[in-house]
Design an enzyme around this catalytic site. Structure first.
Site, PDB file in Angstrom:
ATOM      1  N   SER A 218       0.826  -1.220   0.000  1.00 38.87           N
ATOM      2  CA  SER A 218       0.000   0.000   0.000  1.00 38.87           C
ATOM      3  C   SER A 218       0.845   1.248   0.000  1.00 38.87           C
ATOM      4  O   SER A 218       1.717   1.393   0.844  1.00 38.87           O
ATOM      5  CB  SER A 218      -0.896   0.091   1.240  1.00 38.87           C
ATOM      6  OG  SER A 218      -1.148  -1.142   1.795  1.00 38.87           O
TER       7      SER A 218
ATOM      8  N   HIS B  70      -3.777   0.388  -4.555  1.00 32.76           N
ATOM      9  CA  HIS B  70      -3.194  -0.815  -5.150  1.00 32.76           C
ATOM     10  C   HIS B  70      -3.553  -0.815  -6.631  1.00 32.76           C
ATOM     11  O   HIS B  70      -4.721  -0.972  -6.993  1.00 32.76           O
ATOM     12  CB  HIS B  70      -3.751  -2.067  -4.461  1.00 32.76           C
ATOM     13  CG  HIS B  70      -3.285  -2.243  -3.049  1.00 32.76           C
ATOM     14  ND1 HIS B  70      -2.229  -3.042  -2.718  1.00 32.76           N
ATOM     15  CD2 HIS B  70      -3.719  -1.703  -1.895  1.00 32.76           C
ATOM     16  CE1 HIS B  70      -2.045  -2.997  -1.397  1.00 32.76           C
ATOM     17  NE2 HIS B  70      -2.933  -2.196  -0.885  1.00 32.76           N
TER      18      HIS B  70
ATOM     19  N   HIS C  64      -5.468  -9.478  -1.183  1.00 33.59           N
ATOM     20  CA  HIS C  64      -5.512  -9.711   0.261  1.00 33.59           C
ATOM     21  C   HIS C  64      -6.658 -10.653   0.602  1.00 33.59           C
ATOM     22  O   HIS C  64      -7.703 -10.627  -0.037  1.00 33.59           O
ATOM     23  CB  HIS C  64      -5.741  -8.393   1.008  1.00 33.59           C
ATOM     24  CG  HIS C  64      -4.730  -7.328   0.727  1.00 33.59           C
ATOM     25  ND1 HIS C  64      -4.817  -6.494  -0.365  1.00 33.59           N
ATOM     26  CD2 HIS C  64      -3.607  -6.966   1.398  1.00 33.59           C
ATOM     27  CE1 HIS C  64      -3.793  -5.655  -0.346  1.00 33.59           C
ATOM     28  NE2 HIS C  64      -3.037  -5.916   0.706  1.00 33.59           N
TER      29      HIS C  64
ATOM     30  N   TYR D 139      -8.579 -10.302   3.065  1.00 29.70           N
ATOM     31  CA  TYR D 139      -9.749  -9.540   3.527  1.00 29.70           C
ATOM     32  C   TYR D 139     -10.645  -9.062   2.390  1.00 29.70           C
ATOM     33  O   TYR D 139     -11.770  -8.646   2.612  1.00 29.70           O
ATOM     34  CB  TYR D 139      -9.328  -8.363   4.414  1.00 29.70           C
ATOM     35  CG  TYR D 139      -8.458  -7.312   3.756  1.00 29.70           C
ATOM     36  CD1 TYR D 139      -8.950  -6.476   2.772  1.00 29.70           C
ATOM     37  CD2 TYR D 139      -7.125  -7.155   4.134  1.00 29.70           C
ATOM     38  CE1 TYR D 139      -8.159  -5.519   2.174  1.00 29.70           C
ATOM     39  CE2 TYR D 139      -6.311  -6.207   3.548  1.00 29.70           C
ATOM     40  CZ  TYR D 139      -6.841  -5.388   2.568  1.00 29.70           C
ATOM     41  OH  TYR D 139      -6.040  -4.453   1.979  1.00 29.70           O
ATOM     42  N   GLU D 140     -10.145  -9.132   1.157  1.00 30.21           N
ATOM     43  CA  GLU D 140     -11.004  -8.795   0.015  1.00 30.21           C
ATOM     44  C   GLU D 140     -11.938  -9.955  -0.324  1.00 30.21           C
ATOM     45  O   GLU D 140     -12.763  -9.854  -1.227  1.00 30.21           O
ATOM     46  CB  GLU D 140     -10.144  -8.458  -1.202  1.00 30.21           C
ATOM     47  CG  GLU D 140      -9.300  -7.205  -1.033  1.00 30.21           C
ATOM     48  CD  GLU D 140      -8.325  -7.018  -2.192  1.00 30.21           C
ATOM     49  OE1 GLU D 140      -8.732  -6.455  -3.213  1.00 30.21           O
ATOM     50  OE2 GLU D 140      -7.159  -7.464  -2.066  1.00 30.21           O
TER      51      GLU D 140
ATOM     52  N   ALA E  24       2.883  -2.250   4.298  1.00 31.56           N
ATOM     53  CA  ALA E  24       2.705  -1.229   5.325  1.00 31.56           C
ATOM     54  C   ALA E  24       2.280  -1.966   6.588  1.00 31.56           C
ATOM     55  O   ALA E  24       1.525  -2.934   6.514  1.00 31.56           O
ATOM     56  CB  ALA E  24       1.631  -0.244   4.904  1.00 31.56           C
TER      57      ALA E  24
ATOM     58  N   MET F  49      -1.615  -6.966   7.202  1.00 33.78           N
ATOM     59  CA  MET F  49      -2.653  -7.837   6.626  1.00 33.78           C
ATOM     60  C   MET F  49      -2.200  -8.484   5.319  1.00 33.78           C
ATOM     61  O   MET F  49      -3.032  -8.765   4.453  1.00 33.78           O
ATOM     62  CB  MET F  49      -3.935  -7.026   6.391  1.00 33.78           C
ATOM     63  CG  MET F  49      -4.435  -6.283   7.617  1.00 33.78           C
ATOM     64  SD  MET F  49      -5.797  -5.192   7.211  1.00 33.78           S
ATOM     65  CE  MET F  49      -5.909  -4.190   8.711  1.00 33.78           C
ATOM     66  N   SER F  50      -0.916  -8.707   5.186  1.00 37.98           N
ATOM     67  CA  SER F  50      -0.439  -9.299   3.927  1.00 37.98           C
ATOM     68  C   SER F  50       0.802 -10.148   4.179  1.00 37.98           C
ATOM     69  O   SER F  50       1.095 -10.518   5.322  1.00 37.98           O
ATOM     70  CB  SER F  50      -0.108  -8.197   2.912  1.00 37.98           C
ATOM     71  OG  SER F  50       1.009  -7.444   3.349  1.00 37.98           O
TER      72      SER F  50
ATOM     73  N   ASN G  71       2.296   3.581  11.290  1.00 37.06           N
ATOM     74  CA  ASN G  71       1.582   4.098  12.475  1.00 37.06           C
ATOM     75  C   ASN G  71       1.928   3.230  13.680  1.00 37.06           C
ATOM     76  O   ASN G  71       2.259   2.064  13.514  1.00 37.06           O
ATOM     77  CB  ASN G  71       0.069   4.028  12.221  1.00 37.06           C
ATOM     78  CG  ASN G  71      -0.368   2.610  11.828  1.00 37.06           C
ATOM     79  OD1 ASN G  71      -0.256   2.222  10.666  1.00 37.06           O
ATOM     80  ND2 ASN G  71      -0.818   1.837  12.793  1.00 37.06           N
TER      81      ASN G  71
ATOM     82  N   HIS H  78      -7.035   4.387   6.967  1.00 39.73           N
ATOM     83  CA  HIS H  78      -6.324   3.875   5.789  1.00 39.73           C
ATOM     84  C   HIS H  78      -5.665   4.986   4.973  1.00 39.73           C
ATOM     85  O   HIS H  78      -4.544   4.837   4.485  1.00 39.73           O
ATOM     86  CB  HIS H  78      -7.280   3.061   4.906  1.00 39.73           C
ATOM     87  CG  HIS H  78      -6.648   2.508   3.663  1.00 39.73           C
ATOM     88  ND1 HIS H  78      -5.594   1.600   3.706  1.00 39.73           N
ATOM     89  CD2 HIS H  78      -6.885   2.733   2.353  1.00 39.73           C
ATOM     90  CE1 HIS H  78      -5.231   1.299   2.454  1.00 39.73           C
ATOM     91  NE2 HIS H  78      -6.000   1.968   1.627  1.00 39.73           N
TER      92      HIS H  78
HETATM   93  N1  HPA Z   1      -2.554  -2.841  11.555  1.00 40.95           N
HETATM   94  C1  HPA Z   1      -2.701  -3.695  10.520  1.00 40.95           C
HETATM   95  N2  HPA Z   1      -2.305  -3.413   9.290  1.00 40.95           N
HETATM   96  C2  HPA Z   1      -1.712  -2.219   9.093  1.00 40.95           C
HETATM   97  C3  HPA Z   1      -1.531  -1.285  10.119  1.00 40.95           C
HETATM   98  C4  HPA Z   1      -1.974  -1.633  11.414  1.00 40.95           C
HETATM   99  O1  HPA Z   1      -1.848  -0.859  12.394  1.00 40.95           O
HETATM  100  N3  HPA Z   1      -0.897  -0.216   9.565  1.00 40.95           N
HETATM  101  C5  HPA Z   1      -0.714  -0.507   8.253  1.00 40.95           C
HETATM  102  N4  HPA Z   1      -1.201  -1.716   7.955  1.00 40.95           N
END
Ligand code: HPA
Length: 273
Positions: free
Chosen positions: A32, A63, A85, A87-88, A115, A212-213, A236, A248
């Site tokens: 991302s 993406h 992903h 989650y999609e 990320a 998440m990847s 973050n 996001h």
């Molecule tokens: N959690 C999960 N996935 C992420 C995060 C997070 O804090 N930041 C970027 N991708």
């Protein structure tokens, strides 16, 4: 031929045709907000996912959805801009499809970027973390089901991230004055971000970052003997570590803003593999 194998073969044939004789050995999966690297490739050949049988169209903002083959310095690379992903709604086979196709195309080294939220207390936004290991908490596994040709039933996962590639990465980081931490990545299903209690749990489990990847792609890559290296951009602090809420758009903005260091690193690594 099984449907699973046929899907891999058809996508491979299509991409091989698009590459027109180019034979990259290194593939780079762009996470991302990190897609800018695809624009750095010289003499690019672009193959949009819509043209590849079996490749779904990405549904996540940031993406792009294309494979781009071109040179980075003096290396030919294949960049995957836009990943699939869980989650999609994708199963493990779809998430790992590009990796399996890369392997069929003759790729031997896989660099993945993502990320991630920082769990280790010293991690701040913009820092880069080399994955030393991962924890697969997605509840999925791309090797679920019959063993695919070219894979093994029980792949060893004692060293998912190649030691030599990590040494190269650290050397390149040092040479270029780019800070590079190293730690354990927890891969979750998502798409909701974690609760503070979940982040405390992950910390106790030994995770330094959460995302998440990556984990399913690396499992499939290891089952096929690809050498893997993965780098997280910490976008973050994970939920609950500060008073901030997660968003996001902010994750993408941070990933894009600090993308320069990651590009420097990836460029340098690719020259040495
Ligand atoms: N959690 C999960 N996935 C992420 C995060 C997070 O804090 N930041 C970027 N991708």
């Amino acid at each position: 031929m099984t449907m699973r194998l046929k899907r891999i073969e058809e996508a491979t044939d299509c991409i091989a045709q698009g590459l027109g004789g180019r034979q990259p050995k290194v593939a780079i999966v762009l996470g991302s907000g990190l897609g800018a690297l695809a624009d750095q490739l010289e003499t690019p050949v672009r193959i949009p996912y819509q043209e590849i049988p079996g490749f779904p169209s990405p549904t996540v903002e940031g993406h792009a959805g294309a494979l781009v083959c071109g040179t980075l310095g003096d290396r030919m690379v294949l960049a995957q801009s836009g990943r699939f992903h869980s989650y999609e709604g994708h199963d493990g086979d779809t998430v790992a499809l590009p990796v399996r196709v890369f392997s069929r195309l003759g790729i031997t080294t896989l660099l993945l970027t993502n990320a991630a939220g920082g769990i280790r207390r010293s991690f701040g936004p913009g820092m880069l973390m080399l994955l030393s290991d991962h924890i697969n908490l997605t509840g999925q596994n791309p090797l679920f089901g019959p063993v695919l040709e070219g894979e093994i039933r029980f792949p060893d996962m004692s060293a998912p991230y190649d030691r030599e590639l990590r040494l190269i990465a650290r050397r390149v980081a040092l040479k270029n004055g780019v800070g590079l931490e190293e730690g354990v990545y927890a891969g979750l299903l998502g798409p909701s971000y974690e609760t503070p209690a979940e982040v405390r749990m992950l910390e106790r489990l030994g995770a330094d970052a959460v995302g998440m990847s990556t984990v399913l792609e690396v499992i499939a890559a290891r089952a096929r003997g690809l050498r893997c290296l993965a780098i997280s951009t910490i976008t973050n602090p994970a939920a609950g570590l500060t008073v901030a809420t997660l968003d996001h758009a902010e994750v993408m903005e941070t990933a894009g803003r600090v993308g320069g260091n990651l590009q420097t690193l990836v460029f340098g690594i690719v020259q040495e593999v």
